[in-house]
Design an enzyme around this catalytic site. Structure first.
Site, PDB file in Angstrom:
ATOM      1  N   LYS A  53       0.840  -1.205   0.000  1.00  0.00           N
ATOM      2  CA  LYS A  53       0.000   0.000   0.000  1.00  0.00           C
ATOM      3  C   LYS A  53       0.874   1.254   0.000  1.00  0.00           C
ATOM      4  O   LYS A  53       0.622   2.198  -0.752  1.00  0.00           O
ATOM      5  CB  LYS A  53      -0.921  -0.007   1.237  1.00  0.00           C
ATOM      6  CG  LYS A  53      -2.079  -0.983   1.083  1.00  0.00           C
ATOM      7  CD  LYS A  53      -2.808  -1.251   2.383  1.00  0.00           C
ATOM      8  CE  LYS A  53      -3.838  -2.365   2.176  1.00  0.00           C
ATOM      9  NZ  LYS A  53      -4.457  -2.835   3.415  1.00  0.00           N
ATOM     10  N   GLN A  97      -4.764  -1.597   9.667  1.00  0.00           N
ATOM     11  CA  GLN A  97      -4.659  -2.906   9.014  1.00  0.00           C
ATOM     12  C   GLN A  97      -5.299  -3.985   9.885  1.00  0.00           C
ATOM     13  O   GLN A  97      -4.971  -4.129  11.060  1.00  0.00           O
ATOM     14  CB  GLN A  97      -3.177  -3.236   8.763  1.00  0.00           C
ATOM     15  CG  GLN A  97      -2.944  -4.531   8.015  1.00  0.00           C
ATOM     16  CD  GLN A  97      -3.485  -4.496   6.585  1.00  0.00           C
ATOM     17  OE1 GLN A  97      -3.378  -3.502   5.875  1.00  0.00           O
ATOM     18  NE2 GLN A  97      -4.090  -5.602   6.164  1.00  0.00           N
ATOM     19  N   ASP A 120     -11.154   3.061   4.171  1.00  0.00           N
ATOM     20  CA  ASP A 120     -11.523   1.652   4.011  1.00  0.00           C
ATOM     21  C   ASP A 120     -13.049   1.488   3.939  1.00  0.00           C
ATOM     22  O   ASP A 120     -13.539   0.431   3.547  1.00  0.00           O
ATOM     23  CB  ASP A 120     -11.013   0.842   5.222  1.00  0.00           C
ATOM     24  CG  ASP A 120      -9.854  -0.068   4.858  1.00  0.00           C
ATOM     25  OD1 ASP A 120      -9.631  -0.282   3.646  1.00  0.00           O
ATOM     26  OD2 ASP A 120      -9.176  -0.564   5.781  1.00  0.00           O
TER      27      ASP A 120
END
Ligand code: NDP
Length: 294
Positions: A53, A97, A120
């Site tokens: 990422k 994460q 997200d």
């Protein structure tokens, strides 16, 4: 019939190129879009994802920070750090994460993220906006699937879409996005009786069960569009999807491979969400149809 291959790598590259142009436009106006990634513990797969990422951000002209915290970080410390990131004007996107080490409640951490930086799309406010059909940050994997369908010119309005899987990060938001786009949607899961009878109805079949090759040729309608979200590692180390690609390709009209299908889209959409957040922060005009900020 042999299915046309949907090339996720190429579509993701075009999304990333578009993102880089928008990042340059923002930078010229004095805003460098920034993504902060928080990783707790030392799970090797998570570390790998986080590194890719960060690399993708740099390649597209975004700034990224990786904040690694030890596995025994207390919840209060993690939440306080997320609050710090919420208040940092250089940070436009915050990603924690997942999964978090066992005793940390991921939901409490996600809810600590400012919904306007929740790239997200997991915060309740963004989930709710998706349910209502309002603009929001959409979860990256299913949103990537929508971009693939759009890119391929697949007619969604009026189509029968069948989604196999009902997780919060893939199956449910996927079903909602397809529903919002006018599809008639069936959601299948591990309690579904006669999975084949359902999947055979699909004009658009999205497999997101995490079960190697459970979708065989007899489960697919001739001419269907088949999207394989699954990533499964076989005992011999080979990576395969939820769809038996060789068997299904002769039946379907379009199909995504694994690897090289949905996978590359997830990071591309994460960058797109971060850019969108930075554009909002910089006061750029909203895109057409984007009337409300989540
Ligand atoms: P989860 O394990 O959270 O969910 C799997 C879902 O599939 C559940 O709803 C489960 O049903 C259902 N399911 C499992 N077995 C069957 C079965 N035999 N028949 C019907 N339904 C079944 O997984 P995720 O949603 O997180 O991920 C799904 C897959 O997608 C995984 O392979 C994952 O690695 C991959 N993935 C890929 C991404 C990418 O970027 N390409 C990103 C995210 C995930 P129930 O709810 O009843 O248990």
């Amino acid at each position: 019939m042999t299915a046309a291959l949907i090339d996720g790598k190429a579509i993701a590259a075009s999304v990333r190129a578009e993102t880089a142009i928008r990042a340059a436009r923002l930078a010229a106006a004095g805003t460098v879009p920034g993504l902060a990634v928080v990783i707790v513990g030392d799970d090797p797969a998570s570390r790998l994802y986080v590194r890719s990422k960060a690399q993708a951000c740099e390649a597209a002209g975004l700034r990224s920070w990786v904040h690694a915290m030890p596995a025994d970080t207390p919840l209060e410390r993690l939440v306080a750090f997320v609050h710090e990131l919420n208040g940092d004007p250089e940070v436009h996107g915050i990603l924690v994460q997942l999964p978090l080490p066992g005793r940390l409640d991921a939901r409490l951490v996600i809810e600590a993220i400012d919904p306007q930086k929740d790239v997200d799309g997991f915060h309740y406010q963004n989930v709710g906006a998706l349910v209502v059909g309002d603009p929001a940050f959409y979860p990256c994997t299913p949103w990537g699937v929508m971009r693939m369908l759009e890119h391929e010119g697949v007619a969604i309005d009026g189509a029968h879409a069948v989604v196999v899987g009902r997780s919060t990060i893939v199956g449910k938001p996927m079903a909602l996005m397809l529903l919002n786009a006018g599809a008639t949607v069936t959601i299948c899961h591990s309690h579904t009786r006669d999975l084949s009878a359902q999947t055979r109805q699909a004009d658009i079949l999205v497999a997101a069960a995490g079960r190697a090759r459970i979708i065989g040729a007899g489960m697919v309608k001739a001419g269907a569009t088949v999207i394989d979200v699954g990533i499964n590692r076989l005992p011999d180390g080979k990576l395969v999807g939820d769809v038996d690609f060789e068997a299904v390709a002769p039946v379907a009209a379009r199909i995504t491979p694994v690897p090289g299908g949905v996978g590359p889209m997830t990071i591309a959409m994460l960058l797109a969400n971060t850019i969108r957040s930075a554009e909002r922060a910089a006061g750029f005009a909203l895109a057409a149809g984007e009337t409300r900020i989540a």
